[in-house]
Design an enzyme around this catalytic site. Sequence first.
Site, PDB file in Angstrom:
ATOM      1  N   GLY A  10       7.901   0.498  -2.354  1.00  0.00           N
ATOM      2  CA  GLY A  10       8.432   1.195  -2.247  1.00  0.00           C
ATOM      3  C   GLY A  10       9.549   0.601  -2.914  1.00  0.00           C
ATOM      4  O   GLY A  10      11.304   0.367  -2.651  1.00  0.00           O
ATOM      5  N   GLU A  23       2.950  -6.408   2.621  1.00  0.00           N
ATOM      6  CA  GLU A  23       4.165  -6.487   3.347  1.00  0.00           C
ATOM      7  C   GLU A  23       3.481  -7.948   4.427  1.00  0.00           C
ATOM      8  O   GLU A  23       4.394  -8.579   5.383  1.00  0.00           O
ATOM      9  CB  GLU A  23       4.639  -4.862   3.980  1.00  0.00           C
ATOM     10  N   SER A  43       4.247   3.332  -4.687  1.00  0.00           N
ATOM     11  CA  SER A  43       6.150   4.402  -5.057  1.00  0.00           C
ATOM     12  C   SER A  43       5.152   5.871  -5.655  1.00  0.00           C
ATOM     13  O   SER A  43       5.630   6.237  -6.417  1.00  0.00           O
ATOM     14  CB  SER A  43       6.794   3.805  -6.410  1.00  0.00           C
ATOM     15  N   GLY A  60       3.160   4.794   0.784  1.00  0.00           N
ATOM     16  CA  GLY A  60       3.724   4.915   1.749  1.00  0.00           C
ATOM     17  C   GLY A  60       5.252   5.896   2.250  1.00  0.00           C
ATOM     18  O   GLY A  60       5.332   6.704   3.275  1.00  0.00           O
ATOM     19  N   GLY A  61       6.540   5.219   1.547  1.00  0.00           N
ATOM     20  CA  GLY A  61       7.560   6.162   1.574  1.00  0.00           C
ATOM     21  C   GLY A  61       7.617   7.959   1.626  1.00  0.00           C
ATOM     22  O   GLY A  61       7.742   8.409   2.803  1.00  0.00           O
ATOM     23  N   GLU A 108      -2.256  -2.429  -4.994  1.00  0.00           N
ATOM     24  CA  GLU A 108      -1.235  -2.162  -4.505  1.00  0.00           C
ATOM     25  C   GLU A 108      -0.311  -3.194  -5.146  1.00  0.00           C
ATOM     26  O   GLU A 108      -0.389  -4.254  -4.256  1.00  0.00           O
ATOM     27  CB  GLU A 108      -1.318  -1.860  -3.170  1.00  0.00           C
ATOM     28  N   ASN A 168       0.865   6.272   4.749  1.00  0.00           N
ATOM     29  CA  ASN A 168       0.719   4.422   5.475  1.00  0.00           C
ATOM     30  C   ASN A 168       2.500   4.711   6.625  1.00  0.00           C
ATOM     31  O   ASN A 168       3.451   4.600   5.374  1.00  0.00           O
ATOM     32  CB  ASN A 168       1.105   2.862   4.785  1.00  0.00           C
ATOM     33  N   TRP A 169       2.813   4.624   7.316  1.00  0.00           N
ATOM     34  CA  TRP A 169       4.475   5.327   7.844  1.00  0.00           C
ATOM     35  C   TRP A 169       4.490   3.917   8.538  1.00  0.00           C
ATOM     36  O   TRP A 169       6.161   4.039   8.733  1.00  0.00           O
ATOM     37  CB  TRP A 169       4.197   5.868   9.727  1.00  0.00           C
ATOM     38  N   LYS A 170       4.390   2.304   8.478  1.00  0.00           N
ATOM     39  CA  LYS A 170       4.610   1.709   8.022  1.00  0.00           C
ATOM     40  C   LYS A 170       5.729   1.119   9.154  1.00  0.00           C
ATOM     41  O   LYS A 170       5.251   2.024  10.611  1.00  0.00           O
ATOM     42  CB  LYS A 170       5.760   1.221   7.460  1.00  0.00           C
TER      43      LYS A 170
END
Length: 247
Positions: A169, A93, A208, A229-230, A163, A9-11
């Site tokens: 994050g 989010e 994470s 994500g990150g 999640e 998930n590149w957001k």
Amino acid sequence: MRKPVVAANWKMNGSLELCEHFSCELVRPEASDVWIFPTALHLRSLVDSFRESDIAIGAQNVWCEPEGAFTGEISARMVKNLGGQLALVGHSERRAMFGDSDTVVARKFKSIADAGLMPVLCVGETLEERESDSAFEAVQRQLNAVEEAWDCPDYSHKVIAYEPVWAIGTGKAATAEIAQEMQGLIRDHVDRRDSGEREELRILYGGSVKASNAAELIVQNDIDGFLVGGASLDVDEFNEICEAVKS
Ligand code: PEP
């Protein structure tokens, strides 16, 4: 046997250069599915790059209707038309910052399934809910909202991503025990709705995930892969997570 998944998930991150970099450096999956959710602007580039591969591309968000006067939005039908295969729905989010209520999530979920995409339904409790021992109630409420909106509840060709909001994050992933416990409860919940899909449904963990914790999480019975994500913005780290899932 459920095929494991590693999803990125590149957001609101990425660029055409990052798309190009991934298309050159991403190691093609062997025994697992790899999915990338870029911004809507980068969908086309990744769909084109990975057209001949097993890697599937999806949208991070769509509106509830297939078309119409909804300035700034995109629809599941448009994602499908572009060659996308999946869409995230209910990401925390979106729920926290963009007003995606349980009702809106249920409508979006239905529009994704109706368009022939695979919905990846994100659910998870806040820190407050966990600390007040109501984590599963929160997740169950999110699942119920979507299930009640279906005419015919079924989980085939659908995926759930657990999640916990407090792990997204923050660098503080859920322990393998916490993630397994919740994902086992989610599988039991699905079983109570429709027993035929208990063993097929893929339930991902997100929050994470990194190369350093992927191996201990993936060995849990009810963790069928990750929504990352990150760490998914670094192709080397993402490749390492894919490797941990495979082996
Ligand atoms: C996410 O946003 O879906 C996520 C899991 O983020 P991170 O891996 O950065 O916690």
